[in-house]
Design a protein around this motif. Sequence first.
Motif, short mmCIF file in Angstrom:
data_model
loop_
_atom_site.label_atom_id
_atom_site.label_comp_id
_atom_site.label_asym_id
_atom_site.label_seq_id
_atom_site.Cartn_x
_atom_site.Cartn_y
_atom_site.Cartn_z
N ILE A 72 -5.37 -5.44 -6.16
CA ILE A 72 -4.40 -4.41 -5.72
C ILE A 72 -3.21 -4.29 -6.66
O ILE A 72 -2.51 -3.29 -6.65
N ALA A 99 -1.54 1.78 -16.12
CA ALA A 99 -2.70 1.63 -17.01
C ALA A 99 -3.12 2.96 -17.65
O ALA A 99 -3.41 3.01 -18.85
N ASN A 100 -3.15 4.03 -16.85
CA ASN A 100 -3.60 5.31 -17.39
C ASN A 100 -2.65 5.83 -18.46
O ASN A 100 -3.07 6.39 -19.48
N PHE A 130 -3.50 -4.21 -9.92
CA PHE A 130 -3.97 -3.60 -11.18
C PHE A 130 -2.84 -2.74 -11.75
O PHE A 130 -2.20 -1.97 -11.02
N THR A 176 -1.19 9.59 -11.92
CA THR A 176 -2.58 10.02 -11.77
C THR A 176 -3.11 10.46 -13.14
O THR A 176 -2.34 10.79 -14.05
N ALA A 177 -4.44 10.46 -13.25
CA ALA A 177 -5.07 10.87 -14.51
C ALA A 177 -4.59 12.27 -14.91
O ALA A 177 -4.36 12.54 -16.09
N ARG A 178 -4.39 13.14 -13.92
CA ARG A 178 -3.97 14.52 -14.23
C ARG A 178 -2.54 14.55 -14.76
O ARG A 178 -2.25 15.21 -15.75
N ALA A 194 2.06 5.88 -7.35
CA ALA A 194 0.86 6.30 -8.06
C ALA A 194 0.83 7.80 -8.33
O ALA A 194 0.20 8.25 -9.28
N ALA A 195 1.54 8.57 -7.48
CA ALA A 195 1.56 10.02 -7.66
C ALA A 195 2.02 10.39 -9.07
O ALA A 195 1.62 11.41 -9.62
N THR A 228 0.84 -1.20 0.00
CA THR A 228 0.00 0.00 0.00
C THR A 228 0.87 1.25 0.00
O THR A 228 0.62 2.21 -0.74
N ARG A 264 2.62 1.62 -3.42
CA ARG A 264 1.63 1.92 -4.45
C ARG A 264 1.29 3.41 -4.42
O ARG A 264 1.21 4.06 -5.45
N ARG A 265 1.09 3.95 -3.23
CA ARG A 265 0.70 5.37 -3.12
C ARG A 265 1.83 6.29 -3.54
O ARG A 265 1.59 7.33 -4.17
#
Lengths: 63, 407
Positions: free
Chosen positions: B353, B359-360, B355, B110-112, B106-107, B99, B102-103
């Motif tokens: 978890i 992907a984006n 995933f 992000t979609a943005r 992931a930053a 976790t 991942r966080r």
Amino acid sequence: MKVHADRGRCVAAGQCILAAPEVFDQAEEDGIVIVRLPEPPAEAHRAVRDAVRDCPVRALSLS
Amino acid sequence: MESTFAPLPAHADLPVVPLGDAAAWVDLHATLAAAREASPFGITDAGLPVALRFAEVEYILKSDQFEFGDLIAAVGQTEGPFYDWWHETISAFNPPAHTRLRRLLAAAFTARRVNDLRPTIRRVVEDALEPCLERGYMDIVDFAHVLPMRIMGGVLGIPREDVTVFDTLTDQLASGFNVATSKDPVGVANVNSALKELQEYAAEMVRDRRAHPKDDIVSTLVQERDGIDRLTDAELVAHIVFMIFAGHDTTKGATQIATMLLAKHPDQTALIRENPDLSGAAVDEVMRYESPVVMTTRQPLADLEIEGVPFVQGRPIGVVLVSAARDPRGFERADQFDICRTERRAIGFGSGIHFCLGANLAKAELQEAVRGLATRTASIELTHDVAWQPFKTLRGFDELRLAVTPS
């Protein structure tokens, strides 16, 4: 419709934002979901259901 | 996906999925459907149990009773730099360590952030398309090769002149996931030397971006963020190599497949030409209809049974995304390529978890490729039959040429 997000389960996949960008957002620092519209308008309901379905970790629910 | 584990006696009655036979790959969907209609689980001729139906695939991917399959142990390696590297990456961790990683990672995805990268992606697509339109034909393999490497290079901040070197090193690293390589001391040495070069390059990138931040993913990841946990230098290096690796053959395969499907389904391409906003839905359908990743693996955290079939702690199960995506129990008209379908779609990025972290970014790359291909052409046609590469769990073609007419 009320949208609930379990931010502890969220893995920041960002699929809800793709499905319903007006309802969901991601936190800048860790990508975790933010519900912008917890009670979305009727025209967004279908997109919100898609978002709930597309979440890979079932972090979203409706009531 | 290979495994050196001996099969369980209890799996002897499962239908055999003959992935060791080249003939099975000519029409992979027919091969998988034969086993899937007989049972939710099959067993490959190499002895790997595989989940074939949508419900079981979803269940395993989303279950917290499973962890990511240990791909290195599965090919018979239990030590060494390659083993150590894989076990430092996010795939090898369970919550709560997973976790945290991942966080932090992931930053950057992000979609943005991905939207900010769109101009770079669009430019790379335009540059790759231009010469094809001038010549009137396109070699899919070249197009799909150039695109992800340049985009990944662009978003990670790898200079254009280093991209080819990366390509070779990444291929060399990826060979470590084969049983044959891991049994051969020369093969293992090659994998480890490629890994070492990639790690040194990544470490240099970390040093450089810390001193001179740029607008790229590495800079985002190294940035100091007050009051928030951050990745250590060792974690940064391991994951930069991981991202180069994970974004390589996968995106190459997906780009080849997307391009092939546009040529094979001119009616669907015409829809995108009329309404380029459909490129997002088209990519979701590409990732369902012909997922570039045949299967991923999971292993149970304790002995358990699903549908009466026993599975053993620590023994990998193949989770066959390509089969789940064509399961008529999971999708209406599962064998039809329909970019306008409204039910659940992309399954090629996995679920749960683990995933796909990228992907984006992958979707954005594919969307720009699909949009460019549809809108810059008046027609795209296959000039010969499609022949899938056999034995590749990351799917693609050896060669495929298309005739393209500019719009």
